[in-house]
Motif scaffolding. Structure first.
Motif, short mmCIF file in Angstrom:
data_model
loop_
_atom_site.label_atom_id
_atom_site.label_comp_id
_atom_site.label_asym_id
_atom_site.label_seq_id
_atom_site.Cartn_x
_atom_site.Cartn_y
_atom_site.Cartn_z
N SER A 1 -10.37 3.37 -3.89
CA SER A 1 -9.82 3.71 -2.23
C SER A 1 -9.06 1.76 -1.63
O SER A 1 -8.27 1.49 -1.42
CB SER A 1 -9.95 4.45 -1.25
OG SER A 1 -11.14 3.68 -0.88
N ASN B 1 7.09 13.06 2.65
CA ASN B 1 7.40 12.80 1.83
C ASN B 1 9.23 13.04 1.84
O ASN B 1 9.11 14.41 2.34
CB ASN B 1 7.00 13.03 0.35
CG ASN B 1 6.78 12.63 -0.56
OD1 ASN B 1 8.15 12.00 -0.98
ND2 ASN B 1 5.77 12.21 -1.10
N ASN C 1 6.69 8.11 -0.43
CA ASN C 1 5.80 7.87 0.33
C ASN C 1 4.22 8.13 -0.88
O ASN C 1 3.50 8.66 -0.41
CB ASN C 1 5.44 8.74 1.06
CG ASN C 1 4.93 8.47 2.05
OD1 ASN C 1 4.06 6.96 2.27
ND2 ASN C 1 3.98 8.51 3.33
N SER D 1 3.18 8.84 7.74
CA SER D 1 2.26 9.56 7.27
C SER D 1 2.15 10.18 6.07
O SER D 1 3.55 10.15 5.54
CB SER D 1 1.93 11.07 8.30
OG SER D 1 2.14 11.48 7.81
N VAL D 2 1.05 9.85 5.56
CA VAL D 2 1.02 10.20 4.06
C VAL D 2 0.95 12.12 3.69
O VAL D 2 1.95 11.76 2.82
CB VAL D 2 -0.47 9.61 3.74
CG1 VAL D 2 -0.76 8.94 3.36
CG2 VAL D 2 -1.31 10.92 4.35
N ALA E 1 0.32 7.00 -1.72
CA ALA E 1 -0.22 5.80 -1.04
C ALA E 1 -1.48 5.63 -2.17
O ALA E 1 -1.50 6.60 -2.83
CB ALA E 1 -0.80 6.49 -0.41
N PRO E 2 -2.71 5.02 -1.65
CA PRO E 2 -3.54 4.43 -2.46
C PRO E 2 -4.63 6.12 -2.93
O PRO E 2 -4.54 7.11 -1.95
CB PRO E 2 -4.67 3.56 -1.46
CG PRO E 2 -3.48 3.06 -1.04
CD PRO E 2 -2.11 3.89 -0.05
N TYR F 1 9.59 -0.33 -2.07
CA TYR F 1 8.78 -0.46 -0.88
C TYR F 1 8.20 -0.71 0.50
O TYR F 1 9.45 -0.97 0.98
CB TYR F 1 6.86 -1.79 -1.41
CG TYR F 1 7.09 -2.91 -1.32
CD1 TYR F 1 6.42 -3.64 -0.85
CD2 TYR F 1 8.25 -3.57 -1.77
CE1 TYR F 1 6.53 -4.82 -0.18
CE2 TYR F 1 8.46 -5.02 -1.73
CZ TYR F 1 7.82 -5.81 -0.41
OH TYR F 1 7.68 -6.72 -0.53
N ASP G 1 -3.02 8.40 -5.05
CA ASP G 1 -1.99 8.45 -5.21
C ASP G 1 -2.19 8.73 -6.78
O ASP G 1 -2.37 7.66 -7.40
CB ASP G 1 -0.42 8.70 -4.71
CG ASP G 1 -1.02 9.27 -3.89
OD1 ASP G 1 -1.24 10.46 -2.96
OD2 ASP G 1 0.29 9.50 -3.01
N GLY H 1 1.17 -1.35 -0.08
CA GLY H 1 -0.09 0.12 -0.17
C GLY H 1 0.84 1.32 0.17
O GLY H 1 0.61 2.31 -0.10
N ARG H 2 2.22 1.08 0.35
CA ARG H 2 2.97 2.31 0.38
C ARG H 2 4.61 1.60 -0.86
O ARG H 2 5.19 0.72 -0.32
CB ARG H 2 3.47 2.41 1.60
CG ARG H 2 2.63 3.48 2.23
CD ARG H 2 2.05 4.59 1.89
NE ARG H 2 0.84 5.13 2.99
CZ ARG H 2 0.94 5.70 3.67
NH1 ARG H 2 2.52 6.03 4.49
NH2 ARG H 2 0.14 5.99 5.04
#
Length: 243
Positions: free
Chosen positions: A80, A233, A33, A229-230, A35-36, A112, A38, A3-4
């Protein structure tokens, strides 16, 4: 799960490395970073329109939303939750089975993240990548979703989305998580993306069977929990954690 993930290479480098014929506008730049939901860079082979019979497919680099939105979805929000597809089930799942046939994709990545549960009950993020720094290729699918509220020709008329296949983790990666992304050998890219070849459960099983060998050269180390945390970065996220 996957997922990341990280794409630190420039678009120019990836386009050259994977022999892309057509480069879409607005491709995402490097990110440490992803994430879903993006945007991510995907590679797809498409059959040109208005060409002689059986034209050579063209490799395209496109920007796709991370999280597949089936063509029949009422809205894109379902994507998502569909950032990963279990390769053992995808050929039968309504959300993925049509894409398995002719809409297979490859997603370049530097590496990843996966969270490892320690003996103390604490989860710690690990950055998993190739030992030599070469880009990875995640096997995945893509799909086009048409927005029924957008007029023909509108910029938001079509949404391209993608998902990453996962399989049972093997080798040293099994000690981190029970799943891992399905990695493609670079030499198999043409066959995987071939739009003339109709994919099925047999193809997916073959790709899954090859995944442990493709994952064997991977290495990993612990990184800072800031990656959780999204909002965070930058290259600092993949620096090894100093005890």
């Amino acid at each position: 799960m996957c997922g990341r993930f990280v794409v630190s290479d420039t678009t120019e480098n990836l386009v050259g490395l994977f022999d892309v014929d057509l480069v879409a506008d607005g491709l995402p730049g490097p990110s440490w970073n992803i994430a879903p939901t993006d945007p991510v860079l995907v590679l797809i082979d498409a059959i040109p329109k208005d060409q002689p019979e059986n034209p050579e497919p063209l490799r395209r680099a496109e920007s796709a939303r991370f999280g597949l939105v089936p063509s029949w979805a009422p809205d894109p929000g379902v994507g998502s939750r569909m950032f990963n597809a279990r390769i053992e089930e995808a050929a039968e799942k309504p959300a993925f089975r049509d894409a398995v046939v002719k809409r297979r994709a490859a997603i370049p990545a530097t590496g990843y993240y996966e969270w490892q549960l320690g003996a103390d009950g604490v989860k710690r993020p690990m950055f998993i990548h190739s030992a030599d720094g070469a880009p990875l290729l995640f096997a995945g699918l893509y799909e086009w979703w048409r927005n029924p509220a957008a007029s023909a020709g509108a910029s938001g008329r079509w949404l391209l989305s993608t998902t990453v296949f996962t399989t049972a983790a093997s080798g040293q990666l099994a000690g981190i998580h029970d799943r891992m992304p399905v990695l493609l050998d670079h030499g198999f890219l043409d066959e995987w993306l071939d739009p003339y070849f109709e994919g099925d459960a047999e193809l997916l099983a073959a790709i899954a069977a090859a995944a442990p060998s493709a994952a064997e050269p991977l290495t990993f180390y612990e990184v800072d929990k800031a990656v959780g945390s999204v909002q965070n970065n930058g290259p600092h996220l993949i620096e090894p954690l100093v005890a």
